[in-house]
Every structure is written in structure tokens, then in C-alpha cells.
Write a protein that holds these residues in place. Structure first.
Motif, PDB file in Angstrom:
ATOM      1  N   SER A   1      -1.063   3.175  -2.738  1.00 37.68           N
ATOM      2  CA  SER A   1      -1.853   4.379  -2.435  1.00 37.68           C
ATOM      3  C   SER A   1      -1.030   5.498  -1.820  1.00 37.68           C
ATOM      4  CB  SER A   1      -3.005   4.021  -1.484  1.00 37.68           C
ATOM      5  OG  SER A   1      -2.505   3.494  -0.264  1.00 37.68           O
TER       6      SER A   1
ATOM      7  N   PRO B   1      -2.655   4.779 -10.486  1.00 36.20           N
ATOM      8  CA  PRO B   1      -3.962   5.443 -10.536  1.00 36.20           C
ATOM      9  C   PRO B   1      -4.646   5.657  -9.199  1.00 36.20           C
ATOM     10  CG  PRO B   1      -4.177   3.142 -11.155  1.00 36.20           C
ATOM     11  CD  PRO B   1      -2.700   3.399 -11.029  1.00 36.20           C
ATOM     12  N   ASN B   2      -4.173   4.971  -8.143  1.00 34.92           N
ATOM     13  CA  ASN B   2      -4.881   5.051  -6.861  1.00 34.92           C
ATOM     14  C   ASN B   2      -4.082   5.739  -5.757  1.00 34.92           C
ATOM     15  OD1 ASN B   2      -7.282   3.641  -7.707  1.00 34.92           O
ATOM     16  ND2 ASN B   2      -6.039   1.783  -7.782  1.00 34.92           N
TER      17      ASN B   2
ATOM     18  N   HIS C   1       0.632   9.228 -13.550  1.00 34.69           N
ATOM     19  CA  HIS C   1      -0.633   8.853 -12.905  1.00 34.69           C
ATOM     20  C   HIS C   1      -1.256   7.600 -13.529  1.00 34.69           C
ATOM     21  CE1 HIS C   1      -2.038  11.207 -16.371  1.00 34.69           C
ATOM     22  NE2 HIS C   1      -3.155  10.509 -16.274  1.00 34.69           N
TER      23      HIS C   1
ATOM     24  N   HIS D   1      -3.301   8.296  -3.133  1.00 34.68           N
ATOM     25  CA  HIS D   1      -4.043   9.325  -2.398  1.00 34.68           C
ATOM     26  C   HIS D   1      -3.145  10.141  -1.474  1.00 34.68           C
ATOM     27  CE1 HIS D   1      -3.992   7.043   1.346  1.00 34.68           C
ATOM     28  NE2 HIS D   1      -4.599   6.026   0.777  1.00 34.68           N
TER      29      HIS D   1
ATOM     30  N   SER E   1      -6.285  11.750  -9.810  1.00 39.50           N
ATOM     31  CA  SER E   1      -7.652  12.145  -9.474  1.00 39.50           C
ATOM     32  C   SER E   1      -8.080  11.747  -8.064  1.00 39.50           C
ATOM     33  CB  SER E   1      -8.635  11.533 -10.483  1.00 39.50           C
ATOM     34  OG  SER E   1      -8.559  10.110 -10.460  1.00 39.50           O
ATOM     35  N   LYS E   2      -7.355  10.829  -7.426  1.00 41.69           N
ATOM     36  CA  LYS E   2      -7.703  10.386  -6.077  1.00 41.69           C
ATOM     37  C   LYS E   2      -6.768  10.958  -5.020  1.00 41.69           C
ATOM     38  CE  LYS E   2      -9.732   6.077  -7.753  1.00 41.69           C
ATOM     39  NZ  LYS E   2      -9.748   4.594  -7.661  1.00 41.69           N
TER      40      LYS E   2
ATOM     41  N   GLN F   1      -1.844  -0.988  -9.032  1.00 43.57           N
ATOM     42  CA  GLN F   1      -3.205  -0.664  -8.639  1.00 43.57           C
ATOM     43  C   GLN F   1      -3.354  -0.527  -7.124  1.00 43.57           C
ATOM     44  OE1 GLN F   1      -5.831  -0.058 -10.688  1.00 43.57           O
ATOM     45  NE2 GLN F   1      -4.552  -0.323 -12.500  1.00 43.57           N
ATOM     46  N   ARG F   2      -2.574  -1.278  -6.378  1.00 46.84           N
ATOM     47  CA  ARG F   2      -2.735  -1.277  -4.921  1.00 46.84           C
ATOM     48  C   ARG F   2      -2.058  -0.078  -4.254  1.00 46.84           C
ATOM     49  NH1 ARG F   2      -1.491  -6.242  -0.637  1.00 46.84           N
ATOM     50  NH2 ARG F   2      -1.631  -4.979   1.266  1.00 46.84           N
TER      51      ARG F   2
ATOM     52  N   ASP G   1       0.830  -1.203   0.000  1.00 46.18           N
ATOM     53  CA  ASP G   1       0.000   0.000   0.000  1.00 46.18           C
ATOM     54  C   ASP G   1       0.867   1.256   0.000  1.00 46.18           C
ATOM     55  OD1 ASP G   1      -2.682  -1.373   0.525  1.00 46.18           O
ATOM     56  OD2 ASP G   1      -1.508  -2.045   2.240  1.00 46.18           O
TER      57      ASP G   1
END
Length: 255
Positions: free
Chosen positions: A81, A102-103, A98, A105, A127-128, A78-79, A57
Motif C-alpha cells: 500500500s 492496485p492497492n 497500477h 494509497h 484509483s486508491k 495486492q498487499r 505493506d
């Protein structure tokens, strides 16, 4: 120190306080057992992360020697963050980054070499993104720095460890969108960047000596901040917007 299979395989991976899986790749110091001498083991380039199989993560790359964040250096993750990148030499960010992450935050880029407001434009693709830290970069001294980031990254709730206020969003929107003058300002701001080519090292612009600060003085910045925080209505926000667009700074409050 090359970020190879051996380094990644032997790196510490643990569950942090919020139960996220964290891969620790912070810059290390090796001690020679023969003479007690110390050697810095800093990673100069992100590579071979496919070895991790996207099982983390958070990846902590604090205190290394990374100069560029290139999309080519990251497999699709994907995981992932949270990316911790404080105290490196990052001077450019790939506009396509990005797509590989993509995820994301939380992105911590404190104490790097980002110089121009346009260098931050690639961040709008995340975007997140909720938490972003850029303190300690030369770009933070640029005029309208905080408002530009708020405008380009509307999902960000905490910037430089300070919560983004609705009044700031309103001022940022008014300053960089709407009128022709505002749109022209946004276009001009985005066009000034350090040269970035995937695979290159530090952009030439980032190697130059930091130019003298031409934005508001610390006193003026404090007055702008106070005016934004004290704005209690949309009318006050609109008035402040017109004042900033005219190039004037709110007057100091009388004691």
C-alpha cells in the motif's frame, strides 16, 4: 548493488508505528574494515520482488539509483500500500504499473527526475491513491502542475504534503474539462511526455538540461494559491477559473 535474492533475504523487515510491515531497502553505505573507506550500495533497478511473496505493506527504496518504474519489474502485489522512492533518478513511470500495484494509497516520489506533466499521467491509474509527493522534481515548476495532478488523480487528498482543497478541485475541473478549449488543453498537456519504453533506462528527454521556467513566477504562483485558498463560493471559483483560462493572474491584495 543488484537487488538479488541475498539482498532481499537479508533486508530488514519491521513493524512501523502504525503496525504496517515495512521492508527496508534504503540506499546503504558500506565501510571497509581495512581502510575505513566508504562505498555506496545503491540499487539501480527494481527486480526479484517475487522473493518477498507480497508480505509487506510498505517498501522503502529511498536513496537509491532507480531510473524507471516499469510494470515488468513488479510482480502482482495486492498487499503493498505504500511505496517510498524519494532521492532516486526516476524519470518515467510505466502506464501499466497500477495493474501490478492496485492497492497503493501512498506514493512518495520526491527528488526524482520527472520533467513533463504528461509523465504524471500514469498516476491516474492508481484509483486508491491518497497521498502523493512529487516535490523536488523538475515537473513541479511547470505551469498548472498542482491543478493537473489534482485533475488526473481525483482520489488524492494530500499532494506534496498539503491537503487538496475543494476549491482546487473545482478550478482543476474547470481548467481541464468541460469546454472544448479546456479539453484541448488537457489533451495537449497529456501529450508532452518523456519517451518511455519498458526495459529502457532514463528517457532521452529526461537527460536534457532542464529548460528555463516558463510558468508563473514565484510571486504569481503565490497569488494564485492565495486566491484559491480564499475562494469562499462557487461564483468566486468560476470567476477565478475564467481569469486563469484567459491567461491572467489574480492581482496582489492591497495592504
Amino acid at each position: 548493488m543488484k537487488l538479488d535474492y541475498d539482498v532481499l533475504s537479508n533486508a530488514t523487515s519491521f513493524l512501523d508505528a502504525v503496525r504496517d510491515r515495512c521492508l527496508d531497502l534504503r540506499g546503504l553505505t558500506a565501510i571497509d574494515r581495512t581502510d575505513g573507506g566508504k562505498t555506496d550500495l545503491k540499487i539501480p533497478k527494481i527486480e526479484n520482488l517475487a522473493v518477498t511473496k507480497d508480505t509487506n505493506d510498505t517498501i522503502d527504496l529511498t536513496n537509491n539509483d532507480i531510473a524507471v518504474l516499469s510494470a515488468a519489474d513488479f510482480p502482482p502485489m495486492q498487499r503493498l500500500s505504500t511505496l517510498l522512492l524519494s532521492n532516486n533518478r526516476i524519470a518515467a513511470i510505466d502506464p501499466k504499473l497500477h495493474k501490478q500495484l492496485p492497492n497503493i494509497h501512498s506514493l512518495i516520489l520526491s527528488n526524482n527526475h520527472l520533467h513533463e506533466l504528461g509523465d504524471l499521467t500514469p498516476l491516474e491509474g492508481f484509483s486508491k491513491l491518497i497521498r502523493l509527493a512529487l516535490v523536488g522534481n523538475p515537473v513541479c515548476a511547470k505551469k498548472n502542475y498542482r491543478l493537473w495532478v489534482i485533475f488526473k488523480c481525483p482520489s488524492v487528498r494530500v499532494l506534496d504534503f498539503r491537503r487538496v482543497k475543494n476549491a482546487e478541485r473545482e478550478v482543476a475541473k474547470a481548467l481541464f474539462s468541460g469546454s472544448k478549449q479546456a479539453k484541448a488543453l488537457a489533451s495537449e498537456t497529456a501529450s508532452v511526455t518523456s519517451t518511455f519504453t519498458p526495459g529502457d533506462g532514463i528517457p532521452a528527454a529526461a537527460k536534457q538540461v532542464v529548460k528555463p521556467h516558463t510558468g508563473p513566477s514565484p510571486e504569481e504562483a503565490a497569488r494564485i494559491k492565495a486566491a484559491i485558498e480564499s475562494a469562499g463560493s462557487l461564483e468566486e471559483v468560476a470567476r477565478l477559473k475564467r481569469q486563469l483560462e484567459g491567461g491572467s493572474v489574480p492581482a496582489a491584495k492591497k495592504r
